[in-house]
Write a protein that holds these residues in place. Sequence first.
Motif, PDB file in Angstrom:
ATOM      1  N   ASN A  80       0.848  -1.191   0.000  1.00 33.35           N
ATOM      2  CA  ASN A  80       0.000   0.000   0.000  1.00 33.35           C
ATOM      3  C   ASN A  80       0.888   1.247   0.000  1.00 33.35           C
ATOM      4  O   ASN A  80       1.055   1.909   1.023  1.00 33.35           O
ATOM      5  N   PRO A  81       1.495   1.577  -1.138  1.00 29.43           N
ATOM      6  CA  PRO A  81       2.473   2.665  -1.190  1.00 29.43           C
ATOM      7  C   PRO A  81       1.899   4.039  -0.891  1.00 29.43           C
ATOM      8  O   PRO A  81       2.644   4.963  -0.570  1.00 29.43           O
ATOM      9  N   SER A  82       0.592   4.209  -0.986  1.00 34.24           N
ATOM     10  CA  SER A  82       0.004   5.530  -0.745  1.00 34.24           C
ATOM     11  C   SER A  82      -0.329   5.763   0.724  1.00 34.24           C
ATOM     12  O   SER A  82      -0.702   6.856   1.118  1.00 34.24           O
ATOM     13  N   GLY A  83      -0.194   4.717   1.550  1.00 32.26           N
ATOM     14  CA  GLY A  83      -0.538   4.865   2.959  1.00 32.26           C
ATOM     15  C   GLY A  83       0.633   5.367   3.782  1.00 32.26           C
ATOM     16  O   GLY A  83       1.797   5.171   3.436  1.00 32.26           O
ATOM     17  N   TYR A  84       0.323   6.037   4.884  1.00 31.87           N
ATOM     18  CA  TYR A  84       1.350   6.534   5.792  1.00 31.87           C
ATOM     19  C   TYR A  84       1.112   5.941   7.176  1.00 31.87           C
ATOM     20  O   TYR A  84      -0.035   5.805   7.620  1.00 31.87           O
ATOM     21  N   GLY A  85       2.211   5.613   7.857  1.00 33.18           N
ATOM     22  CA  GLY A  85       2.067   5.047   9.188  1.00 33.18           C
ATOM     23  C   GLY A  85       3.415   4.691   9.786  1.00 33.18           C
ATOM     24  O   GLY A  85       4.469   4.994   9.217  1.00 33.18           O
ATOM     25  N   ILE A  86       3.376   4.041  10.933  1.00 30.85           N
ATOM     26  CA  ILE A  86       4.601   3.611  11.613  1.00 30.85           C
ATOM     27  C   ILE A  86       4.430   2.179  12.120  1.00 30.85           C
ATOM     28  O   ILE A  86       3.315   1.718  12.373  1.00 30.85           O
ATOM     29  N   VAL A  87       5.558   1.489  12.253  1.00 30.08           N
ATOM     30  CA  VAL A  87       5.599   0.177  12.887  1.00 30.08           C
ATOM     31  C   VAL A  87       6.351   0.322  14.201  1.00 30.08           C
ATOM     32  O   VAL A  87       7.473   0.842  14.231  1.00 30.08           O
ATOM     33  N   ILE A  88       5.715  -0.107  15.278  1.00 31.52           N
ATOM     34  CA  ILE A  88       6.347  -0.103  16.600  1.00 31.52           C
ATOM     35  C   ILE A  88       6.699  -1.539  16.960  1.00 31.52           C
ATOM     36  O   ILE A  88       5.873  -2.440  16.807  1.00 31.52           O
ATOM     37  N   GLY A  89       7.915  -1.758  17.393  1.00 28.45           N
ATOM     38  CA  GLY A  89       8.338  -3.097  17.805  1.00 28.45           C
ATOM     39  C   GLY A  89       8.708  -3.121  19.275  1.00 28.45           C
ATOM     40  O   GLY A  89       9.451  -2.260  19.752  1.00 28.45           O
ATOM     41  N   ILE A  90       8.176  -4.107  19.998  1.00 28.86           N
ATOM     42  CA  ILE A  90       8.490  -4.275  21.422  1.00 28.86           C
ATOM     43  C   ILE A  90       8.972  -5.702  21.637  1.00 28.86           C
ATOM     44  O   ILE A  90       8.265  -6.653  21.316  1.00 28.86           O
ATOM     45  N   ASP A  91      10.184  -5.835  22.138  1.00 32.82           N
ATOM     46  CA  ASP A  91      10.755  -7.149  22.424  1.00 32.82           C
ATOM     47  C   ASP A  91      10.735  -7.354  23.936  1.00 32.82           C
ATOM     48  O   ASP A  91      11.549  -6.802  24.666  1.00 32.82           O
ATOM     49  N   PHE A  92       9.769  -8.147  24.412  1.00 27.71           N
ATOM     50  CA  PHE A  92       9.622  -8.346  25.853  1.00 27.71           C
ATOM     51  C   PHE A  92      10.816  -9.047  26.498  1.00 27.71           C
ATOM     52  O   PHE A  92      11.303  -8.603  27.532  1.00 27.71           O
ATOM     53  N   PRO A  93      11.315 -10.179  25.931  1.00 29.62           N
ATOM     54  CA  PRO A  93      12.428 -10.854  26.606  1.00 29.62           C
ATOM     55  C   PRO A  93      13.651  -9.969  26.782  1.00 29.62           C
ATOM     56  O   PRO A  93      14.383 -10.102  27.751  1.00 29.62           O
ATOM     57  N   TYR A  94      13.885  -9.051  25.817  1.00 20.92           N
ATOM     58  CA  TYR A  94      15.085  -8.225  25.888  1.00 20.92           C
ATOM     59  C   TYR A  94      14.794  -6.778  26.288  1.00 20.92           C
ATOM     60  O   TYR A  94      15.688  -5.941  26.286  1.00 20.92           O
TER      61      TYR A  94
END
Length: 365
Positions: A80-94
């Motif tokens: 979806n090249p026309s969309g805007y957004g962010i990816v948030i990553g949470i690593d619980f073990p680390y």
Amino acid sequence: MRGGLYYRRTGLVNLCLILRPHQWSMSTPSSLSASVEDQFDYRRTSEKFWIEIQFLWGNYDSEDVSLCISERFTEITSINPSGYGIVIGIDFPYHSYGAYGNWFPGLKTVVDRALKDFMKKSNSRERIRNELHLRGTKSQDLKEIFSDDQITWLVDDTVAYMPTFRSGVAFIVDPRKGELYLKVFKSSAFSCKKSRPGRLATQKTAEEVAQLVRSHPVEDQPKQIIAIREELLEPMKSALVGYSTNIVVNKIKLPELPLQGLLKMKLFGDVFSDSTKPKMVKFSNIYDDWLESISSYEAFSRLGLILRALSKDKNSESVKRILSLEGSVLTPPNCVWPALTLEQWMKVELDLAFHLSASTTASLR
């Protein structure tokens, strides 16, 4: 694998879409921690904005999740090249986090503050790391155990004598291949009144291991035997005297591995309960098909996690529900574990870690 880091997504994803009546000015893609100030372009605007949160599972002792989330962002925007957004990553073990994507004015400050507050309040890191035994690189001892250059056996006589049953079981495991020898002792083995049953069970275990070594061709014999219990060391060395000087008998520090937990699984429990006389039973691969997708060290770690959960669960039913994804995945004939995919195993491992953490917390109250 890139830069010594590999992340697997657990499949635990939350996606939300934000709508507003007016247009946002957007930045070019950048990370939350980028030192360069974002430039917002009035020609790059949108009234829609998506946020995806990925709960990650890091394989290596690193706090950099940027690789995974930037790749995920590229994956989404290629669709979806026309969309805007962010990816948030949470690593619980680390206990690490990151974010990557397009930003509108003020968003970075809000996200950074929210994630810092969330991670500060989260106490899952040490509990999960303890249960999964995530402690960085393997020690030299562990490297030798999983080396292709030698065969190592782990021997456990913890339940070689169980007073309740007046019988017991000893375990001999090749952790590299997942091969298991299960020796069942019956009450007749402990009829000698001159020795205590527990001590006699240790001696009998050592004798059985020595006999098992002799039954193998030289090329298939272990170069190292590791005693899980200190008390087994000397009897094991004595049992091998006069036969081979090339086998090293050791006691090294290993992650907790309560092999007696296997008896709570039907395949092994039936062997013990149905035996009317002493016998040795070989199981060619207690890892099932795990080694097709993960290393022997990872398989050994997974087994340890399962066994710790089984040993701390009084009736083991809750652990079995986790393993079978609430009964939705069956165990094939002649297999030990449910036929899970790699992604399903990731979820199961995380659920087991949380289950163990909860059990440990409850026992301390």
